[in-house]
Enzyme design. Structure first.
Site, PDB file in Angstrom:
ATOM      1  N   GLU A  97       2.116   1.864  -3.403  1.00 40.18           N
ATOM      2  CA  GLU A  97       1.032   2.426  -4.229  1.00 40.18           C
ATOM      3  C   GLU A  97       1.019   3.957  -4.081  1.00 40.18           C
ATOM      4  O   GLU A  97       0.960   4.683  -5.070  1.00 40.18           O
ATOM      5  CB  GLU A  97      -0.315   1.829  -3.785  1.00 40.18           C
ATOM      6  CG  GLU A  97      -1.533   2.478  -4.435  1.00 40.18           C
ATOM      7  CD  GLU A  97      -2.673   2.672  -3.456  1.00 40.18           C
ATOM      8  OE1 GLU A  97      -3.073   1.700  -2.791  1.00 40.18           O
ATOM      9  OE2 GLU A  97      -3.163   3.818  -3.342  1.00 40.18           O
ATOM     10  N   HIS A  98       1.092   4.443  -2.837  1.00 43.51           N
ATOM     11  CA  HIS A  98       1.130   5.894  -2.623  1.00 43.51           C
ATOM     12  C   HIS A  98       2.322   6.520  -3.344  1.00 43.51           C
ATOM     13  O   HIS A  98       2.199   7.546  -3.991  1.00 43.51           O
ATOM     14  CB  HIS A  98       1.276   6.184  -1.125  1.00 43.51           C
ATOM     15  CG  HIS A  98      -0.027   6.286  -0.405  1.00 43.51           C
ATOM     16  ND1 HIS A  98      -0.408   7.419   0.262  1.00 43.51           N
ATOM     17  CD2 HIS A  98      -1.035   5.405  -0.243  1.00 43.51           C
ATOM     18  CE1 HIS A  98      -1.589   7.236   0.819  1.00 43.51           C
ATOM     19  NE2 HIS A  98      -2.001   6.012   0.529  1.00 43.51           N
ATOM     20  N   GLU A 102      -4.305   8.076   7.248  1.00 45.36           N
ATOM     21  CA  GLU A 102      -5.203   7.125   6.575  1.00 45.36           C
ATOM     22  C   GLU A 102      -5.530   5.976   7.536  1.00 45.36           C
ATOM     23  O   GLU A 102      -6.676   5.543   7.651  1.00 45.36           O
ATOM     24  CB  GLU A 102      -4.552   6.596   5.287  1.00 45.36           C
ATOM     25  CG  GLU A 102      -5.496   5.746   4.449  1.00 45.36           C
ATOM     26  CD  GLU A 102      -4.884   5.319   3.118  1.00 45.36           C
ATOM     27  OE1 GLU A 102      -3.722   5.662   2.836  1.00 45.36           O
ATOM     28  OE2 GLU A 102      -5.591   4.631   2.353  1.00 45.36           O
ATOM     29  N   HIS A 138       0.824  -1.203   0.000  1.00 46.51           N
ATOM     30  CA  HIS A 138       0.000   0.000   0.000  1.00 46.51           C
ATOM     31  C   HIS A 138       0.868   1.267   0.000  1.00 46.51           C
ATOM     32  O   HIS A 138       0.570   2.250  -0.677  1.00 46.51           O
ATOM     33  CB  HIS A 138      -0.937  -0.043   1.224  1.00 46.51           C
ATOM     34  CG  HIS A 138      -1.674   1.226   1.472  1.00 46.51           C
ATOM     35  ND1 HIS A 138      -1.261   2.151   2.414  1.00 46.51           N
ATOM     36  CD2 HIS A 138      -2.777   1.746   0.892  1.00 46.51           C
ATOM     37  CE1 HIS A 138      -2.088   3.173   2.414  1.00 46.51           C
ATOM     38  NE2 HIS A 138      -3.020   2.972   1.496  1.00 46.51           N
TER      39      HIS A 138
END
Lengths: 429, 426
Positions: free
Chosen positions: A71-72, A143, A68
């Site tokens: 991905e950022h 997040e 993840h």
């Protein structure tokens, strides 16, 4: 070489084209659609924390949440502004990471091939520095905090932690605040170089598009560095016992009333391809037959005021795991659990109601067809199934082929009360 | 192909709008019933929306009605309320697989019959709704209203609006209040329902592969209305003088703080500056290219999400973000700085072009989703300004930097709301 798959029932076609470097491209034409939608995805998700790269002898182990995080970071580029490039064309770009994949996508109504070229380019061009990796940590921490206050997310993951001893599906997709602060630039590059390779990736395009133009655009965008590894990456999955970890997990959060998930663990995870798809289709149909809005169980729970309109079921699976989840809100979730357990015992003895099964099957067929209205549904679901070794067009065929006897067999196998967990979020005030 | 075809009046102030397209797998019908947003009505509307799709005379329980819907290849019947400025809309929607894909030629007809039953043939008992179902849904609505705190992101927006518009109807929560709910009984609610059906402006949409003539015949034949005197609904009051910026906060046992700033745009949707005000908000917090995203998220790493949005009908802009509790003052300051800097014209032609393109892209994209298309067309009707999609786009294109600054200068900060953690020792 291009191949095509046609579905008579859906009246839809998917074209398949494999490039020399191993990258696979799928195109589904949607005549008269204004929107064009493309995904560039890699079979690499939150579960892939331990792996052996071809040619290396030692396993690599990385912190939770790294897929993840990566991905950022792919939205960072040397000249800056991946978002900006898409925005200038009026399109919107996004990405998501789940258990087994990371997908980059955009939707646009104009200049599709330019957009596609930007998508291909930025996913192939990681630009990581110690500084920009550090900076992302604050954003991802927020997040994670956002999800910490989301009771539906918490109740779901707590349920998984009750089901699984070791399987990494129990790990939160974004990781923890602690784990993400450990992530380094080198680890991110290592993951990138291992999983962002042509033979581990796929492109899916849907919309009113020209296929030849798509193939050409993609070919042109390929970087010399984008090469398949000499062999498959080995993903190390721990041996997961058939037993569950905890019968009941409770956590307190700021909510108005208890929120529950009742989860059932698959004990037989040896299936592949079509067989795997069959269990998926069967399990979803069972869930709807037993717990759906036309079931006698639903009526009983609803009439007794034990559930409200937020009552849903889902089945999630991959090659190495599978679980059903029944979730809702209740003043008395323990009582809901008891009633559900009772109903499962009853059905084990008497079998599922045949008439209910036939009707629910009809419903599933109609709703599956209807879901092809949405280009997002098509692209996301296709990729998700593809990475599990399943062709999405087979879904409707397996739905139609499903018969009463196999359903009963699947019911007995999957709904084992000893393999179930009650996860609860209760009010903290 | 997609054609927004003509409309006809099925009955007094009951209009049917047919949108023909052969690209969808479904036919979608939407019934929009329009009410003013009032304290004494909102809870009733909300309770009605939960009650009327749970059974009809022909299919007297939720179970039987759902069995029927499943027989119709998993057709979906939902009803809900939504707040549009100071109007409250009861929406009933029915999605049916198109005849082309399933073996049922009468499926559309059967669907409209069910809708007619929902509107006209509810199960009654002693001149009211059936007591048992009524009490059940009353309890469910209570849980829904109390359950508002479960979604903290939405709560932070709604609470800001409540504080900001405390003496205006816009502050009314779309699902109503527990206080009003206590007062409702099944007889009164049934009378109210009859009155709603007789007196409200109603718009019906169908998006699907259906000819105008067929659609008009089917609905005229199958959907009945007993009409009385039609109500008129007042326009929102949008100008309000602000003497001092309000600050409010609530405390919960939570992990992330949420800050929301409420601005009055002072620009009605009928104003020539309306499109400019939308662009102002878009440049500020419309997406990953916006000032807030770039500066508060990317530069300062303060948050994961931050956005701004405008309520068309009430002319209010809300800016919201999730942050560490101790960063509240900093976030508040940064957001206001960004707003001020836009008012002073510190944005480029490229920012404007990007914002325009993003809005145009989303408007064009609407035509691929029957439900969004329908809601969009209905919002045009609510504004009494039925524009074509092409026209709306050209109005967006025509906006200039000067008009965005002119619009922005009218924006006034009204309320700062903070969803905070509980104080130590609590």
């Amino acid at each position: 070489m291009e191949k095509e798959i046609y579905s008579e029932i859906l009246k839809e076609k998917i074209y398949f084209h494999k490039l020399d470097n191993g990258l696979e491209i799928f195109v589904m034409p949607k005549k008269h659609y204004t929107k064009k939608f493309a995904i560039f995805g890699t079979k690499y998700g939150s579960m892939d924390n331990k792996f052996i790269v071809p040619g290396e002898s030692n396993a690599t182990e990385v912190p939770e949440g790294i897929a993840h995080f990566l991905e950022h970071k792919l939205f960072e580029s040397e000249e800056g502004g991946v978002f900006n490039k898409f925005s200038k064309l009026g399109s919107s770009v996004n990405a998501y990471t789940n258990f087994n994949s990371t997908c980059y996508l955009f939707s646009c109504t104009d200049k599709f091939y330019e957009n596609l070229s930007i998508l291909m380019d930025f996913v192939q061009s990681p630009y990581l520095t110690d500084e920009n990796v550090e900076k992302e940590k604050g954003i991802i921490e927020q997040e994670i905090r956002m999800y910490e206050d989301n009771p539906h997310w918490k109740v779901f993951f707590n349920g998984l932690r009750g089901l699984y001893h070791k399987h990494p599906v129990k790990i939160d997709i974004a990781g923890t605040v602690e784990s993400i602060y450990k992530i380094t630039k080198d680890e991110l590059y290592k993951c990138y170089n291992s999983f962002y390779v042509p033979n581990n990736m796929v492109v899916f395009v849907v919309g009113d598009v020209d296929r030849e133009e798509i193939y050409k655009t993609i070919e042109k965008s390929l970087k010399p560095s984008f090469k398949s590894l000499s062999g498959d990456i080995e993903r190390i999955m721990p041996d997961e016992t058939k037993e569950i970890m905890d019968r009941k997990i409770e956590e307190k959060l700021s909510v108005s009333m208890p929120i529950f998930n009742i989860a059932f663990k698959n004990t037989n995870n040896i299936l592949k391809g079509k067989e795997l798809l069959k269990t998926d289709v069967q399990t979803k149909t069972i869930l709807d037959t037993v717990f759906g809005k036309s079931s006698k169980l639903y009526k009983k729970l609803y009439d007794e005021g034990l559930i409200n309109e937020n009552f849903e079921t889902e089945y999630t699976f991959d090659v190495s795991y599978g679980h059903s989840v029944i979730g809702g809100e209740s003043k008395n979730p323990d009582r809901v659990y008891d009633i559900i357990r009772g109903e499962i015992e009853d059905i084990k003895n008497s079998g599922l109601n045949r008439e209910d099964f036939e009707r629910v099957k009809k419903k599933a067929i109609g709703q599956h067809i209807s879901s092809y209205n949405s280009v997002e549904f098509i692209a996301n679901t296709f990729i998700s199934y593809y990475f599990k070794g399943i062709n999405l067009f087979d879904y409707i065929i397996e739905l139609q082929n499903m018969d009463y006897d196999t359903i009963n067999k699947r019911f007995k196998e999957h709904f084992d009360l000893d393999k179930s967990v009650l996860s609860l979020i209760t009010p903290n005030n | 192909m997609l054609d927004v075809l003509g409309q006809i009046e099925l009955n007094e102030s009951v209009k049917l709008h047919t949108i023909k397209s052969n690209k969808f797998k479904t036919d979608l019908i939407g019934v929009y019933i329009r009410r003013p947003l009032l304290k004494e009505e909102a809870t009733k509307n909300s309770l009605l929306s939960m009650l009327i799709n749970k059974g009809t005379e022909k299919y007297p329980s939720f179970l039987e009605l759902n069995k029927k819907l499943e027989e119709l290849y998993g057709s979906i019947l939902v009803s809900d309320v939504s707040k549009k400025g100071e109007q409250h809309i009861i929406q009933i929607k029915m999605q049916l697989p198109s005849r082309k894909y399933v073996d049922s030629q009468d499926i559309l007809k059967e669907g409209i019959n069910i809708l007619n039953d929902v509107l006209n043939n509810q199960i009654t008992q002693d001149g009211g709704f059936k007591r048992e179902s009524f009490l059940q849904e009353k309890e469910n609505l209570r849980e829904k209203i109390e359950g508002r705190i479960n979604d903290k992101m939405k709560l932070a927006l709604e609470r800001c609006v409540e504080e900001m518009c405390v003496d205006e109807n816009y502050s009314i929560y779309e699902y109503g209040s527990i206080e009003e709910l206590e007062r409702i009984d099944e007889k009164e609610l049934y009378q109210y329902f009859k009155n709603v059906i007789a007196s409200s402006p109603i718009d019906i949409f169908i998006v699907g592969d259906v000819e105008e003539k067929e659609s008009q015949e089917l609905f005229t034949q199958l959907l009945k209305f007993e009409r009385g005197e039609i109500i008129s609904i007042p326009n929102e009051v949008i100008n309000k003088s602000i003497t001092k910026v309000k600050e409010a906060q609530d405390n919960y046992n939570i992990n992330q703080g949420k800050v929301t700033l409420g601005y009055r745009t002072n620009i009605p949707y009928k104003s020539e500056l309306y499109e400019s005000s939308i662009l102002f908000s878009n440049i500020l917090g419309g997406g990953p290219n916006s000032k807030l995203f770039k500066n508060v998220r990317e530069r300062e790493s303060l948050c994961y999400y931050i956005f701004s949005k405008v309520d068309k009908f009430k002319s209010i802009m809300l800016v919201s973000s999730g942050i560490e509790f101790q960063n509240f003052e900093k976030a508040k300051k940064l957001i206001q700085q960004e707003v001020e800097s836009l008012k002073e014209g510190r944005f480029s032609q490229e920012d404007i072009d990007i914002a325009k393109k993003s809005i145009v892209n989303s408007i064009k994209s609407l035509t691929d989703t029957p439900n969004m298309l329908m809601d969009f067309l209905y919002s045009q009707i609510l504004g009494n300004s039925f524009d074509t999609i092409e026209n709306i786009i050209s109005k967006i294109e025509a906006v200039t930097k000067d008009s965005i600054i002119e619009a922005g200068k009218k924006f006034e900060l009204d309320t700062i709301y903070f969803l905070n953690k509980e104080k130590e020792g609590q």
